[in-house]
Design a protein around this motif. Structure first.
Motif, short mmCIF file in Angstrom:
data_model
loop_
_atom_site.label_atom_id
_atom_site.label_comp_id
_atom_site.label_asym_id
_atom_site.label_seq_id
_atom_site.Cartn_x
_atom_site.Cartn_y
_atom_site.Cartn_z
N SER A 296 0.83 -1.21 0.00
CA SER A 296 0.00 0.00 0.00
C SER A 296 0.86 1.26 0.00
O SER A 296 1.99 1.27 0.51
N GLY A 297 0.32 2.30 -0.58
CA GLY A 297 1.04 3.57 -0.71
C GLY A 297 1.49 4.09 0.64
O GLY A 297 2.63 4.54 0.80
N ILE A 298 0.62 3.98 1.65
CA ILE A 298 0.97 4.52 2.98
C ILE A 298 2.17 3.76 3.55
O ILE A 298 3.12 4.34 4.06
N HIS A 299 2.14 2.43 3.40
CA HIS A 299 3.25 1.63 3.91
C HIS A 299 4.54 1.92 3.14
O HIS A 299 5.60 2.09 3.73
N GLN A 300 4.41 1.99 1.81
CA GLN A 300 5.62 2.26 1.00
C GLN A 300 6.23 3.60 1.40
O GLN A 300 7.44 3.71 1.60
#
Ligand code: KIV
Ligand code: ZN
Length: 500
Positions: A296-300
């Protein structure tokens, strides 16, 4: 820090997983890697069960140094004698003897009284002690046993000379808290328990093997029995990599340590997966392909700014590296050999030449060759070297208005057999052509295909389980063409069956 001893039973309980059948050379290779990983004990097999198992335990005992080699034996003289014959040349030999202790197993399986079971346990430990000072006693199905009988049989085994007392949750039924309490009660009620090592051996029927093992450790257990990738009877055993990384990551709370060289974990996991044919599920903790992947974008975003935002394990700790040498079709033999050595493969010149040839063929089809591709090439070469039937040629035809057809050529001892067959699909037609060529009628139990890397040019990795004449065998095959990968996997399973 209190030291926890890691007892690996991949080659014994792990090999009891349906369809796994390792030959002596493969078992030796795994045992050597387990020694490199730093396990304290390798349970190399159950020598009485077959001449092949006896041979493998003997070979491991002679060749693998720096670790204790254990052999399993029921609590009967002939098992113990055979176990000793197999391990007598080990640097540190251990006999591991066991007997059923739960009422249900004593009544229906052993058909004995509790007194007889107790006498058998004592006699077995004494006999094992006459051979070696290192004797482990296991109460099979301990967690469903009458606890008073358990205390009694453990105390008697200790008095007879057992140095390790193992408390298996054989059927994987315990809740973690319950199991922790059982260990505490054993410590408080078994005479002599303070002089021996308490061990646990937990199964994963309800997915709690690792949790119950940790509960044991919190209550004084100091030997953990486990397997690579959690292999084992039914739903498997406690996974070595998970329990070791829990001890390492949560040492703040547990206050424990192991002698495991965690950087060898990934290599060991891949070796075991390759040789057993059991793929590791992508979301498996610690060793799964996605264990360090962020989607996910937030994790990346978080991980790119600071790794620890979403990562509690450093991938380098378990031996994952991002390859700096990019291998492609212009790469030479030197870079190829170096990369393989970095991955832990030491090939002979002949093996290297063959693997290099395959690498060049693959590099023509794929832009970038990854570590996973290289491991697949080495695995394919090893499978083909030991194969009875080798795949020489394959051709398949299929169209939406035609029945698929496959032609294959197989080579056995210099003789080539060519067969053609039609089937429901190209894979089916290929397998039927192979059946005709080898004269067998296997029953396909499972078929699984996955991509080794990402991208449309990725190699297909096929894993197959067959049932032939009542025996289950696994096969694995890798190729950029999934029909050819399927043919190789199917043939690999047949070869394993034939070499049994
Ligand atoms: O699961 C079990 O109880 C066993 C014993 C032989 C230790 O494998
Ligand atoms: Zn077991």
């Amino acid at each position: 820090m209190d030291r926890v001893y890691i007892f690996d039973t991949t080659l014994r309980d792990g090999e009891q997983s349906p369809g796994i059948s390792l030959n002596v050379r493969e078992k030796l290779e795994i045992a050597e890697q387990l020694a490199r990983l730093g396990v304290d004990v390798i349970e190399a097999g159950f020598p009485i069960t077959s001449p092949g198992d006896f041979e493998a335990v003997t070979a491991i005992s002679k060749n693998v140094k720096g670790t204790t080699i254990a052999a399993l034996a029921r609590a009967v003289d002939k098992d113990i004698d055979r176990a000793w014959q197999a391990i007598q040349e080990a640097e540190r030999p251990r006999i591991h003897t066991f007997i059923n202790t739960s009422d249900v197993q004593i009544k229906y399986q052993l058909r004995k009284t509790h007194e007889e079971v107790l006498d058998m346990a004592v006699a077995a430990v004494k006999r094992a002690r006459s051979y070696t000072p290192d004797v482990e006693f296991s109460a099979m199905d301990a967690t469903r046993s009458d606890v008073g009988f358990l205390y009694k049989i453990f105390a008697a085994a200790i008095k007879a000379g057992a140095t390790v007392i193992n408390v298996p949750d054989t059927v994987g039924i315990m809740l973690p808290e319950e199991f922790g309490r059982l260990i505490k009660d054993i410590r408080e009620n078994v005479t002599g328990i303070e002089d021996v090592t308490i061990s646990v051996h937990n199964h994963n029927d309800l997915g709690m093997a690792v949790a119950t093992t940790i509960a044991g450790l919190e209550n004084g257990v100091r030997q953990v029995e486990c397997t690579i990738n959690g292999l084992g009877e039914r739903a498997g055993n406690t996974s070595l990599e998970e329990v070791v990384m829990i001890i390492e990551t949560r040492k703040d709370t547990l206050g424990l340590s192991t002698g495991i060289k965690t950087k060898e974990i990934i290599r060991t996991s891949r070796l075991v997966s390759r040789l057993t044919g059991y793929m590791v599920q992508p979301n498996k903790a610690v060793v799964g392909a996605n264990a360090f992947a962020h989607e996910s974008g937030i994790h990346q975003d978080g991980v790119l700014k600071e790794r620890t935002t979403f990562e509690i394990l450093d991938p380098r700790k378990v031996g994952l590296t991002k390859s700096q040498i990019i291998l492609g079709k212009t790469s030479g033999r030197h870079g190829f050999r170096q990369r393989l050595e970095d991955l832990g493969y030491k090939l002979t010149d002949d093996e290297l030449n063959k693997a290099f040839e395959q690498f060049k063929i693959l590099a023509d089809k794929k832009n970038e060759i990854t570590d996973e591709d290289l491991e697949a090439i080495v695995a394919e070469e090893a499978r083909s070297t030991s194969a009875i039937y080798k795949l020489e040629y394959i051709k398949t035809c299929s169209a939406s208005d035609e029945t698929p057809e496959a032609t294959i050529k197989l080579k056995r001892e210099g003789r080539v057999t060519e067969k053609t067959a039609k089937g429901d699909g190209q894979v089916d037609a290929t397998c039927k052509a192979i059946d005709k060529a080898v004269g067998l009628k296997p029953n396909l139990l499972s078929y699984n295909v996955s991509a080794i890397t990402t991208g449309l040019d990725a190699q297909g990795d096929v894993s197959i389980k067959l049932e032939i004449g009542g025996t289950q065998v696994m096969g694995r095959g890798v190729h950029t063409d999934i029909i050819e990968a399927s043919a190789r996997a199917y043939l690999n399973a047949i070869n394993k069956y034939l070499s049994k």
